[in-house]
Design an enzyme around this catalytic site. Structure first.
Site, PDB file in Angstrom:
ATOM      1  N   ASP A 106       0.859  -1.186   0.000  1.00 21.53           N
ATOM      2  CA  ASP A 106       0.000   0.000   0.000  1.00 21.53           C
ATOM      3  C   ASP A 106       0.897   1.238   0.000  1.00 21.53           C
ATOM      4  O   ASP A 106       1.908   1.268   0.715  1.00 21.53           O
ATOM      5  CB  ASP A 106      -0.895   0.030   1.243  1.00 21.53           C
ATOM      6  N   LYS A 167      -7.885   2.672  -2.981  1.00 26.90           N
ATOM      7  CA  LYS A 167      -8.351   2.755  -1.594  1.00 26.90           C
ATOM      8  C   LYS A 167      -8.955   4.129  -1.335  1.00 26.90           C
ATOM      9  O   LYS A 167      -8.426   5.143  -1.798  1.00 26.90           O
ATOM     10  CB  LYS A 167      -7.182   2.540  -0.623  1.00 26.90           C
ATOM     11  N   LYS A 196     -10.136  -1.586  -2.200  1.00 26.38           N
ATOM     12  CA  LYS A 196      -9.929  -1.918  -0.791  1.00 26.38           C
ATOM     13  C   LYS A 196     -10.480  -0.774   0.047  1.00 26.38           C
ATOM     14  O   LYS A 196     -10.188   0.397  -0.223  1.00 26.38           O
ATOM     15  CB  LYS A 196      -8.442  -2.108  -0.495  1.00 26.38           C
TER      16      LYS A 196
END
Length: 238
Positions: A106, A167, A196
């Site tokens: 990430d 995200k 996500k």
């Protein structure tokens, strides 16, 4: 306690325990010890979480604990404060994270560059990490900090850079993950890019709503409370 929620929407039905394969079990406390990280990895095994998300400095320990289990090891860079690293620094750290055995990554993005109209720099900053790591990369877009036009640009540039996941936010300090933000990303994701959800995900019901909105992964430090349906007012999550 282990009720199955059924609402209209998409009719996804999962018990709390069945949420585990969607959860990236997160621990990033600055004072976490080796024993804490080993325990975190063991929790991922016990409950069958999708991955253990840990700081890069603890990857050797967690990778060793999870070896052969089929559970992923995720890490993050330019986090928890996003947009502070150089592009070269991000790429170098991404390569090292991959070398240490992480299976997912990430990253924070350069919101200031986006807001300054430096679109090529914004895209290349992300693309450099994708190339250097060779891992599935998830971008933390910090949607509440962007205008509508900036959101559209950030999503498009991130996908052009080769990310695997979008995200909504890096943590609950930016946004509590919600179905509206998830659907916004799902509606714009293409070519296999997935979504996500992240940010103060604390309960079974909240988790199920996010999956019903189209998220395929949930980032949370309250994974154990969620899958055991024991969340209460004292439950916290990044």
């Amino acid at each position: 306690m282990s009720e199955t929620v059924t609402t209209a929407a998409d009719q996804l039905q999962l018990t709390p325990a069945e949420l585990a394969p969607y959860i990236q079990h997160t621990r990033i406390d600055p004072d976490a010890t080796r024993d804490d990280m080993v325990a975190h990895a063991q929790e991922a095994i016990t409950y069958g979480f999708n991955a253990a998300m840990v700081p890069a400095s603890w990857l050797p320990v967690v990778v060793s604990e999870l070896s052969g289990t089929g559970i992923g090891v995720a890490s993050a860079l330019d986090f928890p404060t996003v947009g502070v690293m150089t592009s070269a620094g991000k790429a170098a750290e991404a390569a090292e994270i991959a070398r240490l055995g992480a299976t997912q990554l990430d990253i924070g993005v350069q919101l200031g560059w986006l807001k300054s109209g430096r679109f090529d720099d914004f895209r290349e900053d992300i693309a450099g990490v994708v190339r250097a790591s060779g891992l599935p990369v998830k971008v933390m877009l910090e949607l509440p900090l962007l205008t509508d036009a900036e959101k559209e640009a950030a999503i498009e540039l991130a996908m052009e850079a080769g990310v695997s996941f979008l995200k909504n936010a890096s943590s609950g300090q930016i946004e509590t993950a919600n179905p509206t933000s998830v659907r916004y990303l799902v509606d714009r994701a293409r070519d296999g890019v997935q979504v996500k959800a992240s940010g103060s995900i604390k309960t079974y019901r909240q988790s199920l709503e996010l999956l019903r909105a189209g998220a395929v992964l949930l980032g949370t430090s309250a994974g154990t409370a969620i899958v055991t349906d024991t969340s209460d007012d004292s439950t916290v999550s990044y």
